[in-house]
Design an enzyme around this catalytic site. Sequence first.
Site, mmCIF file in Angstrom:
data_model
loop_
_atom_site.group_PDB
_atom_site.id
_atom_site.type_symbol
_atom_site.label_atom_id
_atom_site.label_comp_id
_atom_site.label_asym_id
_atom_site.label_seq_id
_atom_site.Cartn_x
_atom_site.Cartn_y
_atom_site.Cartn_z
ATOM 1 C CG ASN A 161 50.852 93.084 20.879
ATOM 2 O OD1 ASN A 161 51.373 92.827 21.957
ATOM 3 N ND2 ASN A 161 49.714 93.728 20.775
ATOM 4 N NE ARG A 169 51.904 98.545 29.242
ATOM 5 C CZ ARG A 169 50.961 98.646 28.307
ATOM 6 N NH1 ARG A 169 50.897 99.713 27.536
ATOM 7 N NH2 ARG A 169 50.097 97.679 28.114
ATOM 8 C CE LYS A 184 53.930 82.513 29.238
ATOM 9 N NZ LYS A 184 54.497 82.565 27.869
ATOM 10 C CB SER A 239 43.294 86.910 24.324
ATOM 11 O OG SER A 239 43.646 85.748 25.044
ATOM 12 C CD GLU A 260 46.790 97.199 30.894
ATOM 13 O OE1 GLU A 260 45.857 97.489 30.115
ATOM 14 O OE2 GLU A 260 47.160 97.944 31.808
ATOM 15 C CG LEU A 261 42.288 91.393 30.032
ATOM 16 C CD1 LEU A 261 41.068 90.849 30.743
ATOM 17 C CD2 LEU A 261 43.400 90.358 29.994
ATOM 18 C CB CYS A 294 45.162 95.607 22.937
ATOM 19 S SG CYS A 294 46.507 96.350 23.841
ATOM 20 C CD GLU A 391 41.907 92.879 20.520
ATOM 21 O OE1 GLU A 391 41.833 91.769 21.064
ATOM 22 O OE2 GLU A 391 42.694 93.756 20.879
#
Length: 490
Positions: A161, A169, A184, A239, A260-261, A294, A391
């Site tokens: 996204n 980051r 990856k 996710s 980071e989910l 997210c 979500e």
Amino acid sequence: MTVEQETRLLRSVPNRLFIGGEWVHASSGRTFDVVDPSTGASLTTIADASASDGLLALDAAVAARDAWAATAPRARGEILRGAFDLLQERAEDFALLMTLEMGKPLAEARGEVAYGGEFLRWFGEEAVRIGGHYGPSPEGTGRMIVTRLPVGPSLLITPWNFPLAMATRKIAPALAAGCTVVVKPAELTPLTTLYLARLFEEVGLPAGVLNVVTTSSAAEVSAPIIADRRLRKLSFTGSTAVGIRLLEQASANVLRTSMELGGNAPFLVFEDADLDLAVEGAMVAKFRNIGQACTAANRFIVHESLAEEFAARVTARVQELRVGRGTEDGVGIGPLINEAAVAKAVRLVDDAVSRGATVLTGGSPIAGSGTFFEPTVVIGVRPGSDILREEIFGPVLSIVTFTDEADAVAKANDTEYGLVSYAYTRDLARGQRLIESLQTGMLGLNVGVVSNAAAPFGGVKQSGIGREGGAEGIEEYLETKYVLTPNPFG
Ligand code: ADP
């Protein structure tokens, strides 16, 4: 944008794996297509790594490990700064590339270049601030030294996204700390990372410090790397379901992890809010990135006295949004990433309506080529609706009401996630209470976007572990070493 510009850009993006400073084909010779979600057409074809290629990338990261860790922090920082500078020169190319492979409007892609670039600058500056301390033991008989060392080779798995910002980051703090990496990227948007690797190559990053493996078989390639004892760190954005599987794999190798989910952000509008500000904030918190963030506001929780006016005002704004290919002027809403994303938006809206919600505008996929969904406002969403629990990851703004602050906070916290929350109020004391009562890693208090390279981004509960960005971001790639020596005076 002209077709020629697009073709020229796509031709200049490397289409192979980047391992040990070389651009190489996948060992199997396999390739896969990268698709433009606004047309469904293939943009280009790139190398499709298998497990053995992933391990070659790890070999390269291990081979480069000691020399990079020993490279002066200032020199590491200057390579990051060089990458930042070159990114500014190539800003338009990076923006267009993201619009092509991911679909976001070009203006937003430019914003992502600015945001994503800041991680290179910020961590280039942080590289020279890796501290430690020295002092007497409490008994006075010893001297205690605490120093920070790079954690070691790191695997960075990024989502589709924010193709540039999610890569920088992770890459920037890792490199600043002295870690070598295997990246990856998401199989849906791998081109931006390949183009970024080329940029790092041009600014003189030594071979093997940054390796990129693109693959259509994420699990097959990442599992052997995660199991390898030479890997020391896994950083993942994606996710919660995949994050949990990766945490299981990482536990077998006792890896440091950053996760980071998912999120399910509440957007609270209190009766004392500045409604103009809240409507502005709602538009960015919901529709930025076509709702595919997210951090996207997922549940608008509005005081019952304001809900109708708020809904009418956002509906008027939503009806002005132009939907189309992100390269076209004035487009505010591009395509969703794929058919599955459209099907999910359809399912969530249908479920909400079947339980009593009302669609004020939009609500349907747009026929034709590309995976477009109408920007949508839904009001009167009933408790138990899937749209409140899952979500959305699409341009659907769903509104429920509350009666008082306790009700608002209870509704906001009624989720397994805790990434970000937004709250609009003019009452300072209420704002201070919300800082403590909302179960969230981040809070936008009277603002609709919180992301900043200088800030610790991350969540609580099922939204993850660790922080990216800010002074905290480099900590994720540093190990603490403690040394005791005798008191030199005896
Ligand atoms: P999203 O919902 O954003 O697509 P995913 O969690 O599916 O999130 O994907 C995020 C990243 O994780 C992508 O790079 C994807 O290729 C990768 N990924 C997906 N499944 C796995 C897996 N089982 N093992 C390792 N990586 C995975």
